[in-house]
Structure formats: C-alpha cells, structure tokens
Design an enzyme around this catalytic site. Structure first.
Site, PDB file in Angstrom:
ATOM      1  N   LYS A 186      -6.798  -3.518  -3.968  1.00 49.58           N
ATOM      2  CA  LYS A 186      -5.331  -3.616  -3.968  1.00 49.58           C
ATOM      3  C   LYS A 186      -5.010  -5.077  -4.263  1.00 49.58           C
ATOM      4  CE  LYS A 186      -1.871  -4.489  -2.111  1.00 49.58           C
ATOM      5  NZ  LYS A 186      -1.003  -5.538  -2.722  1.00 49.58           N
ATOM      6  N   CYS A 295      -6.917 -21.983  -0.359  1.00 49.06           N
ATOM      7  CA  CYS A 295      -7.194 -21.933   1.094  1.00 49.06           C
ATOM      8  C   CYS A 295      -7.985 -23.156   1.529  1.00 49.06           C
ATOM      9  CB  CYS A 295      -8.020 -20.709   1.456  1.00 49.06           C
ATOM     10  SG  CYS A 295      -7.378 -19.206   0.807  1.00 49.06           S
TER      11      CYS A 295
HETATM   12  P1  ADP Z   1       1.097 -14.236   1.192  1.00 49.21           P
HETATM   13  O1  ADP Z   1       0.081 -15.316   1.071  1.00 49.21           O
HETATM   14  O2  ADP Z   1       1.901 -14.022  -0.042  1.00 49.21           O
HETATM   15  O3  ADP Z   1       1.872 -14.265   2.457  1.00 49.21           O
HETATM   16  P2  ADP Z   1      -0.255 -11.905   2.236  1.00 49.21           P
HETATM   17  O4  ADP Z   1      -1.304 -12.423   3.115  1.00 49.21           O
HETATM   18  O5  ADP Z   1       0.884 -11.195   2.876  1.00 49.21           O
HETATM   19  O6  ADP Z   1       0.216 -12.979   1.204  1.00 49.21           O
HETATM   20  O7  ADP Z   1      -0.888 -10.928   1.152  1.00 49.21           O
HETATM   21  C1  ADP Z   1      -2.175 -10.932   0.654  1.00 49.21           C
HETATM   22  C2  ADP Z   1      -2.505  -9.501   0.244  1.00 49.21           C
HETATM   23  O8  ADP Z   1      -2.307  -8.642   1.368  1.00 49.21           O
HETATM   24  C3  ADP Z   1      -1.622  -8.947  -0.861  1.00 49.21           C
HETATM   25  O9  ADP Z   1      -2.431  -8.109  -1.683  1.00 49.21           O
HETATM   26  C4  ADP Z   1      -0.604  -8.127  -0.093  1.00 49.21           C
HETATM   27  O10 ADP Z   1      -0.022  -7.095  -0.848  1.00 49.21           O
HETATM   28  C5  ADP Z   1      -1.457  -7.556   1.004  1.00 49.21           C
HETATM   29  N1  ADP Z   1      -0.711  -7.118   2.198  1.00 49.21           N
HETATM   30  C6  ADP Z   1       0.436  -7.635   2.705  1.00 49.21           C
HETATM   31  N2  ADP Z   1       0.819  -6.962   3.808  1.00 49.21           N
HETATM   32  C7  ADP Z   1      -0.110  -5.989   4.028  1.00 49.21           C
HETATM   33  C8  ADP Z   1      -0.281  -4.961   5.010  1.00 49.21           C
HETATM   34  N3  ADP Z   1       0.581  -4.793   6.000  1.00 49.21           N
HETATM   35  N4  ADP Z   1      -1.354  -4.163   4.902  1.00 49.21           N
HETATM   36  C9  ADP Z   1      -2.253  -4.322   3.895  1.00 49.21           C
HETATM   37  N5  ADP Z   1      -2.144  -5.246   2.948  1.00 49.21           N
HETATM   38  C10 ADP Z   1      -1.087  -6.089   2.994  1.00 49.21           C
END
Ligand code: ADP
Length: 489
Positions: A186, A295
């Site tokens: 994903k 990171c």
């Molecule tokens: P950001 O650095 O933009 O805050 P995130 O850590 O939220 O990013 O996102 C990193 C990945 O995790 C992306 O592929 C995002 O779609 C996915 N993601 C975000 N929320 C969820 C969730 N609740 N469950 C699973 N995957 C998620």
C-alpha cells in the site's frame, strides 16, 4: 543519463489509473480514483485508483493463491534468480522510474536516479541471500536429531511512506520475496506511481501472478483494511509515530508481527577536535538532501561551543549555494511533497522565529517560483532545547543547532528525546567517539560520516523510532519463521 532538464513527455506513456493485482491492472471495485499532485506545479499529475477493503481483499486473495500455489514451488535459488532479473530490468528502465518519482514527489531526477540504483543494490543483495538462509541443528543428545527449518511467514503487508517511495518498497519487499513470501503493497497516497510500476515490472520479470500486488489508496481505508486482513501474516510499516501506533494496535488484535520504522530527531554531535570541513560537508547532505524529508537526516546539530560558529559558517556557506527548484530541472532541492507537508514545515519555521531561535539562513520561499511547495534551506542557531524546533521531527530543509560545553551535556541532549533512530559523532578521538556510540540511545550510530550504510547494514530504531530491523540478513529474517523438527532415533 546526462544532467539535463526533463519534461513529463519523457515518460513516454500514460499513467494507469488502476491497482496491480494478480498480475493485472485492475480498477477499484467501486470505480473510485483520486488525484496525485505534482508538488512542483501544484497541478494534477494523474488520476490513481482509490482502493478500499474490497480491493485489499482481492489483492490478499491473489497473494494467498500464489503463496499456496506457484510461488511455493519456486526454489530459493530460482527466487534469487528472479530477483536478480528484476534488478537488471529495473536498471534498464531506471530513467522512467526516476522520472515517475520526480513527477510524483518532486525530488531532483539526479537523486531519483540514485534511489533507483540503490533499489537495484537492495534487490541484488537479497537475491544473493535467497538460498543462503539456513536453519540449525540442535544438540539434544545421542537419541535425537533436532533441527530447524526457516519457512516463509506467508502473505506480507508493506505500508510505505512518500519520501523514498520506490526505495521503501524495495527495502521490505525484496527480503520478503527472497524469503519466499508474497506481498501486498500500500503505497502512500502522495506517491503511488513507482510502486505500481514496480509491481508490473515484477510480473514482466517472471514472478508468478499474485506474488507482488499493489493497492493504491489512503491509509484509513486501504491501509487499515490491509493491516486487519486475517490472511496477512506480517506487517512492515515506515512512517509517522502516530500512524505506527495505530498499525501496531491493529496488528496486536490479529497477533501479527510488525516491523515499524518511525522517524527520528537525529543528533549530529560535533566535538571541538572534529574535522569541521568533513562534518559541515556531511551536514549539507544530511540535513538538506531530499529537502530534509529523510527519517535519518541530521536534524539536530549538537555543537561544541568552541566550534559552533565555524561549523555553522561553513554549513551556511554551502547551503546558500544550493539551488531550489523543479526536480525535472535537476536543482539541488526539489519541493516538499505536499501542501500539508509544506504548511507543517512553514509552521515550524515561524514557531522557531517566534520562540527566539536565531535565523542564520533562509526561512522563506525561494524567489522566482510562483507555484510549488518550495522551502529555502534554513538554518536556526541558539535553539531552545525545550522548543518544538529542537524536539520534534520537522521533515523539511531546516537545520537546528544547539550548543554544549561538556561531553555529558551532549549525551544528555542526544538521549533526551523519545526518538532513537540514528546518531552521529564527529571527533578525531576514536575512544571518545566509540564511548559515545556505546552510550547513545539509537539503532545506528555513525562516526565521522553520515548516511553510512547500504543494503547490507541493518537499520531501525529504538524507543519511539520503531521496532525491528530492516536491511541486511536481519531484514530477511523478518519474513522467515523458525520451525523446529525433532526426531527420536
Ligand atoms: P505522514 O508521514 O504523511 O504523516 P503516515 O505515517 O500517516 O504519513 O503514512 C505513511 C503510510 O501509512 C502511508 O502509506 C499512509 O497511507 C499509511 N497509513 C496512514 N494511516 C494509516 C492507517 N490508519 N492504517 C494503515 N496505514 C495507514
């Protein structure tokens, strides 16, 4: 590839608005799409399929069939051969992948091309290891033979961030494939394109249908559905701490193992006896490379007071020369990935100025660019250690400098946050550098260099920076489960 300006036309083909499942392009079950934005123009780049739970289900079912069928019968050596072939094909296609990445996330083509080369190295490392993951014999005594077998865990989920979209796919998918697992990926909603192209390339390289699947979409629907799918047996995630906690909670319900890499606020500690030319040179890339969206960036400079000015002068001199602009034009810094990320970084810069930090460079948006999420290389000095600037991950081209007098003070500052991903020590006194390496709370410590590592070197965090290790042989072990077989003679 020479360094020149590119355009979208160089892609040479359309961008599919579909997932890649069971060896084919598939529209979303409900027909929905979303727009992915070119961050250097703020224009719509492409429409992408927006997956939900039914698309995830379809992808996991495809992976399940492959895991039980064609893929199980492929020997470890043959898996390695397929991964080597994939690396060769990717190398031939590097320019297309680099352009897709640049259009999707904004990074300079030169850097995107470097990422693709890194992915080829990752693939080849794991390809070579595929038939070398051995079990053990266990000494139970004369009356028994006991041994372990390493088996693929099964269907693995890969939830990927947007800063190195293809690199992060390869970091976890390559070892999963080497171990004999299948994968459902994903990608981040900001950057789905190279993951989709990668899955299609796997199919052309000869992986059986369903071994590598990609469902594009958002975290809350596609991502969460993947985490909770009962057939998924391992989850690898790289992203924010907040999302990592959600994924860990979801995985706990299904008792699924996780690997989580959740970012950092990585101290680069520069002592008075350091090679300052080296340190400042490394800091330039460590802090501003990929526009700071890394990171393991050197996001916190802890500087001995006696060399602080000289170090920052050198850093500022180098940073002032960095060009900011479209990735297609091969500038040094591209835009940030999204409006959201841009707003977040800007708010840190404004907050830093309000909180009394001294702005030594940048702080604004570059002139002459009327669209796009561009931020100038920015350097803050005299930062209050208690401020958000000093404690939180900014994920932008913002250097944050703090000073220390005594080594213990540096160690306390280095260990004083909840993060523990990477730390760096610059000193000519190897004994001191190694003592620091011993005492610093981080998954990796680099001495007199930054971004040291590669496909062979394990990486990962402690504390809030994550759980588990990726890369190297531990990276493959994530996808193998140990079976013990005992025989009475
Ligand atoms: P950001 O650095 O933009 O805050 P995130 O850590 O939220 O990013 O996102 C990193 C990945 O995790 C992306 O592929 C995002 O779609 C996915 N993601 C975000 N929320 C969820 C969730 N609740 N469950 C699973 N995957 C998620």
């Amino acid at each position: 590839m020479t360094e020149r300006a590119y355009s979208r036309a160089d892609l040479g083909g359309p961008i599919p608005d579909a997932h890649f499942i069971a060896g084919q392009w598939c529209k979303s079950a409900d027909g929905r799409t979303f727009e992915t934005i070119d961050p250097s123009s703020e224009q719509v780049l492409a429409k992408v399929a927006r997956g939900n739970a039914s698309d995830i289900d379809k992808a996991v079912e495809a992976a399940h069939r492959a895991q039980r069928g064609d893929w199980r019968d492929v020997s470890p050596a043959e898996r390695g051969r397929l991964i080597f072939k994939l690396a060769d094909m990717l190398e031939m296609d590097a320019e297309r992948f680099a352009l897709l990445e640049t259009l999707d996330v904004g990074k300079p083509v030169r850097e995107a091309l470097g990422d693709v080369r890194g992915v080829c190295a990752t693939l080849r490392y794991n390809a070579g290891a595929a038939d070398k993951m051995e079990g053990q014999t266990v000494p139970l005594g004369r009356d028994f033979v006991d041994f372990t077998m390493l088996e693929p865990v099964g269907i693995t989920a890969h939830i990927v961030p947007w800063n190195y979209p293809l690199g992060m796919v390869a970091r976890s998918v390559a070892p999963a494939l080497a171990a004999g697992c299948t994968a459902v990926i994903k990608p981040a909603e900001q950057s789905p394109l190279t993951a989709l192209a990668f899955a299609e390339l796997c199919q052309r390289a000869g992986f059986p249908d369903g071994v590598v699947n990609v469902v594009a979409g958002f975290g809350e629907d596609a991502g969460a559905a993947l985490v909770s799918h009962p057939l998924v047996r391992g989850i690898t995630f790289t992203g924010s701490v907040a999302t990592g906690r959600k994924i860990y909670s979801g995985a706990a319900l299904g008792l699924k193992p996780v690997v989580l890499e959740l970012g950092g606020k990585n101290p680069m500690i520069v002592f008075e006896d350091a090679d300052l030319e080296r340190a400042a040179f490394d800091a330039l890339d460590g802090c501003f490379g990929n526009s700071g969206q890394v990171c393991s960036s050197s996001s916190r400079f802890l500087l001995h007071r006696s060399i602080r000015d000289e170090f920052l002068d050198r850093l500022a001199e180098g940073a002032a020369k960095l060009t900011v602009g479209r990735g297609l034009d091969n500038c040094d810094l591209g835009p940030l990935v999204s409006q959201e990320q841009y707003a977040k970084v800007r708010s840190y810069i404004e907050e830093g100025s309000r909180a009394g930090a001294k702005l030594r460079l940048g702080g604004g948006s570059p002139r002459g660019l009327d669209a796009g999420y561009f931020v100038e290389p920015t350097i803050f000095d005299a930062v209050d250690p208690a401020s958000a600037l000093a404690r939180e991950e900014i994920f932008g081209p913002v250097a944050v400098a703090l000073s220390f007098d005594a080594p213990d003070e540096a160690l306390d500052m280095a260990n004083g946050l909840d993060f523990g991903l990477v730390a760096g020590v610059y000193s000519r006194d190897i004994s001191r550098a190694l003592s620091f390496a011993r005492d610093i709370e981080a998954g990796s410590v680099w001495i007199n260099g930054w971004f040291i590592g590669g496909a062979q070197a394990p990486t990962g965090g402690i504390k809030d920076s994550g759980i588990g290790r990726e890369r190297g042989l531990p990276g493959i072990r994530n996808y193998l489960s140990t079976k013990n077989i005992g025989i009475r003679l």
